[in-house]
Design an enzyme around this catalytic site. Structure first.
Site, short mmCIF file in Angstrom:
data_model
loop_
_atom_site.label_atom_id
_atom_site.label_comp_id
_atom_site.label_asym_id
_atom_site.label_seq_id
_atom_site.Cartn_x
_atom_site.Cartn_y
_atom_site.Cartn_z
N GLY A 57 0.86 -1.17 0.00
CA GLY A 57 0.00 0.00 0.00
C GLY A 57 0.89 1.21 0.00
O GLY A 57 1.76 1.35 -0.86
N SER A 73 3.31 3.43 2.63
CA SER A 73 3.86 3.46 3.99
C SER A 73 3.63 4.81 4.69
O SER A 73 3.57 4.86 5.91
CB SER A 73 5.34 3.12 3.97
N CYS A 124 6.06 -5.41 0.50
CA CYS A 124 6.18 -4.08 -0.09
C CYS A 124 6.11 -2.96 0.96
O CYS A 124 7.04 -2.83 1.76
CB CYS A 124 5.16 -3.93 -1.20
N ARG A 130 5.65 -0.33 -7.53
CA ARG A 130 6.32 0.78 -6.81
C ARG A 130 7.08 0.23 -5.59
O ARG A 130 6.97 0.75 -4.48
CB ARG A 130 5.32 1.85 -6.39
N HIS A 190 4.71 -8.91 -4.37
CA HIS A 190 3.34 -9.20 -3.93
C HIS A 190 2.92 -10.63 -4.27
O HIS A 190 2.27 -10.83 -5.30
CB HIS A 190 2.36 -8.24 -4.60
N GLU A 235 0.58 -12.22 -3.03
CA GLU A 235 -0.89 -12.31 -2.95
C GLU A 235 -1.55 -11.97 -4.28
O GLU A 235 -2.75 -12.18 -4.45
CB GLU A 235 -1.42 -11.40 -1.82
N1 GLN Z 1 5.68 2.86 -2.77
C1 GLN Z 1 4.98 2.40 -1.61
C2 GLN Z 1 5.56 3.00 -0.31
O1 GLN Z 1 6.55 3.64 -0.36
C3 GLN Z 1 5.00 0.89 -1.52
C4 GLN Z 1 4.29 0.28 -2.71
C5 GLN Z 1 3.54 -1.00 -2.43
O2 GLN Z 1 3.35 -1.38 -1.28
N2 GLN Z 1 3.10 -1.66 -3.48
O3 GLN Z 1 5.02 2.83 0.72
#
Ligand code: GLN
Length: 197
Positions: A50, A52, A82, A142, A177, A179
């Site tokens: 998600g 952070s 992630c 990302r 990921h 999942e």
């Molecule tokens: N870029 C997001 C972050 O810095 C992490 C991306 C992800 O969890 N898919 O929190």
């Protein structure tokens, strides 16, 4: 047979529903975790991907991160992906007051190091589990890059020579990921780990 372990899916933000579905299919019970109280009925945690910064903003406010950190320090297994890995890290390459990691994995991470959302990709990843090695599909969105791993944390997964998974005991941090790939290999191994815990 032992009762099904219940994995608490931290559900303050991000792709927690996909984690819940994957862990149910892998044979675990799942419960959403949003408050310190919700932690009481779970044997393990999954930290979803998600954002952070948002997870930092919402998860300290009600004491969830503080309570989760003490359970994890007492030995509760964690499966973090992630943004979840960013939340477990000891340090960030780009310090920011918007992201306050818990310092539970001895790694340094660089956020968004593969580029923006459009540069997301899928690639085969090698993961070392016990004595064996498996290949799984890594979905990178990302994603952060793990730039340093320090003992007692160990590298456990690689994309080429790049570390994409780090493990300290029953704390697993994956920058990709699982999942979202449909391959439940890692979730099944994690469920086995909890059953033994
Ligand atoms: N870029 C997001 C972050 O810095 C992490 C991306 C992800 O969890 N898919 O929190």
């Amino acid at each position: 047979m032992a009762a099904k372990p219940t994995i608490g899916i931290v559900a303050i933000q991000g792709d927690f529903s996909a984690h819940g579905r994957a862990f149910s299919r892998a044979g675990a019970g799942v419960a959403l975790v949003r408050t310190p109280d919700d932690l009481k009925s779970v044997q393990a945690l999954a930290l979803p991907g998600g954002e952070s910064t948002t997870m930092t903003l919402l998860g300290y406010e009600n004491g969830l991160w503080q309570a989760a950190a003490s359970r994890i320090q007492e030995g509760m297994p964690v499966f973090a992906t992630c943004a979840g890995v960013i939340m477990l890290a000891a340090g960030l390459e780009q310090e920011s007051e918007k992201v306050r990691p818990l310092g539970l994995l001895d790694i340094t991470v660089s956020r968004n190091a593969y580029g923006s959302q459009v540069e997301s990709f899928e690639s085969a990843v090698r993961v070392k589990l016990g004595k064996g090695e498996v290949r799984v599909t890594g979905v990178f969105i990302r994603a952060p890059v793990i730039t340093e791993v320090r003992e007692p944390t160990l590298a456990a997964g690689w994309l080429g020579s790049q570390v994409v998974m780090a493990v300290k005991g029953s704390i697993w941090g994956l920058t990709f990921h699982p999942e979202l790939s449909g391959d439940l290999t890692l979730q099944k191994r994690f469920v086995e780990l909890i059953a033994r815990n």
